[in-house]
Scaffold this active site. Sequence first.
Site, PDB file in Angstrom:
ATOM      1  N   GLU A 112     143.022  31.963  79.601  1.00 29.47           N
ATOM      2  CA  GLU A 112     142.338  33.260  79.674  1.00 29.47           C
ATOM      3  C   GLU A 112     143.325  34.391  79.420  1.00 29.47           C
ATOM      4  O   GLU A 112     144.433  34.350  79.963  1.00 29.47           O
ATOM      5  CB  GLU A 112     141.679  33.432  81.047  1.00 29.47           C
ATOM      6  CG  GLU A 112     140.601  32.405  81.319  1.00 29.47           C
ATOM      7  CD  GLU A 112     139.936  32.563  82.684  1.00 29.47           C
ATOM      8  OE1 GLU A 112     140.370  33.451  83.463  1.00 29.47           O
ATOM      9  OE2 GLU A 112     139.007  31.804  82.982  1.00 29.47           O
TER      10      GLU A 112
ATOM     11  N   HIS B 199     135.186  35.635  82.961  1.00 32.05           N
ATOM     12  CA  HIS B 199     135.569  35.290  84.342  1.00 32.05           C
ATOM     13  C   HIS B 199     135.219  36.438  85.290  1.00 32.05           C
ATOM     14  O   HIS B 199     136.067  36.937  86.036  1.00 32.05           O
ATOM     15  CB  HIS B 199     137.063  34.973  84.435  1.00 32.05           C
ATOM     16  CG  HIS B 199     137.365  34.004  85.545  1.00 32.05           C
ATOM     17  ND1 HIS B 199     138.283  32.987  85.421  1.00 32.05           N
ATOM     18  CD2 HIS B 199     136.861  33.884  86.795  1.00 32.05           C
ATOM     19  CE1 HIS B 199     138.344  32.298  86.547  1.00 32.05           C
ATOM     20  NE2 HIS B 199     137.478  32.830  87.401  1.00 32.05           N
TER      21      HIS B 199
END
Length: 311
Positions: A258, A277
């Site tokens: 990420e 997220h």
Amino acid sequence: MPTTLITTPTFARHADRPWQILKEADAGPRRLPTAELLQHAAEADALIVGMDPITAEVMDAAPRLKVIAKHGVGVDTIDMAAARTRGIPVVCAPGSNSRAVAEYTFGLLLSATRSLTASHTEVAAGGWPKLFGPELHGKTLGIVGFGRIGRLLAGYARAFGMELLAHDPYVQGDDIRAHGAEPAALDDLLARADAVSLHTPPDPSGAPLLDRARLAAMKPGAVLVNAARGGLVDEHALAELLGSGHLGAAALDAFSTEPLPADHPLRMAPRTLLTSHMAACTPEANQAMGAMVAEDVVRVLAGEAPHHQAR
């Protein structure tokens, strides 16, 4: 005065109280970019972190460190063994974001099955599609991990008339049944469920829970939802199985890397909903999470035992 270094950008973003708790206790709160943590670690008596990897190297660079606080629930990004060896307690905020994540997860499921984002994209571009997707009523949802979030999700799914399977080796079958779900072995759940939602920490080995073989063994046309951790899923295999049509759709809020790399195959996979997220990002969860970890940081710095120590 002690110094509390805060590397997570979401700490106290929507609530003043967590910051006030630290300031009123003279805990010396100071924001710091994650990239500068190692450089300034020696100044830290306490750390409040998000998804930052807190390794033995970070701890060794912080000889004054008395507590590590995870601004969240899962502590898999923290080297717990290294913390125990050095006598540094790790605290977190259990339950603070459960409802936020459960609500978001159900939203991902509904959006993926009914192609809501695909319709929006086409309408915004001038189209007017009629995209068909199955009703959730009467379908079977498999919940992998039956803790706080899994149980809340089960309640939302029951309200939509879904049948429930649940897999959790740490929860007794009678407890699962008491929440309206049927206990199931993981492979049985994958074979039977029309949709699967993941709510479990990753394996310490780093191996994905849903590897290529398990993804291929899922019911044809099934939907996969992951708002837990990216390491739970073989993402390349998932992209291939979406491309082949074996899986009906996937909705993901967590990824092994990420932010998601530009060349990641899931970016081009069909019937895929990708979010950043953000399942826990509600003002309510932000306040509860921040206050819980701030209060425990203050307790440890004052020589007291924390209320929410991770094990």
